[in-house]
Design an enzyme around this catalytic site. Structure first.
Site, PDB file in Angstrom:
ATOM      1  N   SER A   1       0.787  -1.233   0.000  1.00 11.89           N
ATOM      2  CA  SER A   1       0.000   0.000   0.000  1.00 11.89           C
ATOM      3  C   SER A   1       0.818   1.280   0.000  1.00 11.89           C
ATOM      4  O   SER A   1       0.329   2.332  -0.397  1.00 11.89           O
ATOM      5  CB  SER A   1      -0.961   0.017   1.200  1.00 11.89           C
ATOM      6  OG  SER A   1      -0.251   0.150   2.413  1.00 11.89           O
TER       7      SER A   1
ATOM      8  N   LYS B   1       0.471   4.675   6.695  1.00 13.96           N
ATOM      9  CA  LYS B   1      -0.065   5.471   5.594  1.00 13.96           C
ATOM     10  C   LYS B   1       0.504   6.882   5.672  1.00 13.96           C
ATOM     11  O   LYS B   1       1.172   7.248   6.636  1.00 13.96           O
ATOM     12  CB  LYS B   1      -1.597   5.546   5.649  1.00 13.96           C
ATOM     13  CG  LYS B   1      -2.319   4.212   5.761  1.00 13.96           C
ATOM     14  CD  LYS B   1      -2.285   3.411   4.475  1.00 13.96           C
ATOM     15  CE  LYS B   1      -3.065   2.102   4.632  1.00 13.96           C
ATOM     16  NZ  LYS B   1      -2.957   1.242   3.423  1.00 13.96           N
TER      17      LYS B   1
END
Length: 261
Positions: free
Chosen positions: A48, A108
């Protein structure tokens, strides 16, 4: 050996054992304090955040920069707010946080601050109604945790505060490339992966959604190890052919201009 000598030897052995136990306990306590209040290592198991953080990257997160929250400790502590906070998170920071819907720690990039409006339109990111600048810088091949390869385009994206970072896109018409407008609640942050089309992030409200400030664990700082195919670091015989030497001992904010394989 006399009885006196044997008694002295026994006492010496007991003292040495006691000293050894004390040293081990002290070392464990120091490690615990270091991990809880200063720095904590993490590894990257998914795609990701590629190519900023590749599968098999190991990096360190600062625990003290944003202070301590509920999940900063080995056992969650019910804190109402962060403590010992030195600064607040900014757009572009790489954050480690506990994702309550899945019960896992995620990595993230912080895209939206409290009060910001965030939206994706045709693959472009809008913050507070303004489309972010995006410059194509190359192409590459992304490989996920299932070893599935996909061609990607690399872009340099500029956030409203001037911070630039590298993202990669499969295309501009993937499932999360067109979204509703999100308004970040007070005391929360909006997270997105740099691998935009292979990231479950705040765009998926039921799986991640808005991240409370107290769930932040640390700010990503630097990579200290990197190995292909998520090979265990202790397998030293695999190092010569698989360690990514060029990604070691670098800031996680060092610009990436290509996709390593």
């Amino acid at each position: 050996m006399s009885q006196t000598d044997m008694t002295k030897a026994d006492k010496k052995a007991k003292n040495e054992l006691r000293d050894t136990i004390v040293v081990i306990i002290e070392a464990l306590l120091i490690a615990l304090v270091f991990r809880t209040f200063l720095y904590q290592p993490f590894s990257i198991p998914t795609a990701s955040m590629q190519s900023t953080l590749m599968i098999g990257d190991y990096f360190v997160a600062s625990k003290f920069t944003w202070g301590l929250g509920k999940y900063s400790f080995p056992i969650p502590v019910p804190l109402g707010d962060r403590i010992l906070q030195l600064s607040t998170p900014q757009q572009g920071d790489i954050a480690v946080f506990h994702n309550e819907p899945t019960g896992e720690d995620y990595v993230k990039r912080i895209i939206g601050l409290p009060g910001d409006k965030v939206q994706m339109k045709e693959g472009r990111l809008y913050i507070n109604g303004t489309m972010l600048e995006r410059e194509q810088i190359g192409t590459g091949t992304d490989v996920d945790s299932y070893s599935t390869p996909l061609p990607v385009t690399l872009y340099r994206e500029t956030l409203p505060n001037g911070v630039t970072h590298t993202i990669q896109e499969v295309s501009d018409d993937q499932p999360l490339d067109d979204t509703a407008e999100y308004t970040v609640p007070s005391g929360h942050y909006f997270m997105m992966g740099d691998n935009r089309d292979r990231s479950a992030d705040s765009r998926v409200l039921r799986q991640v959604g808005y991240v409370p400030a107290t769930n932040l664990i640390g700010k990503g700082e630097f990579r200290f190890f990197s190995i292909k195919d998520n090979i265990a670091p202790w397998q030293v015989w695999q190092w010569p052919a698989n360690v990514r030497w060029d990604r070691m001992f670098q800031s996680v904010y060092t610009p990436i201009t290509h996709t390593p394989t």
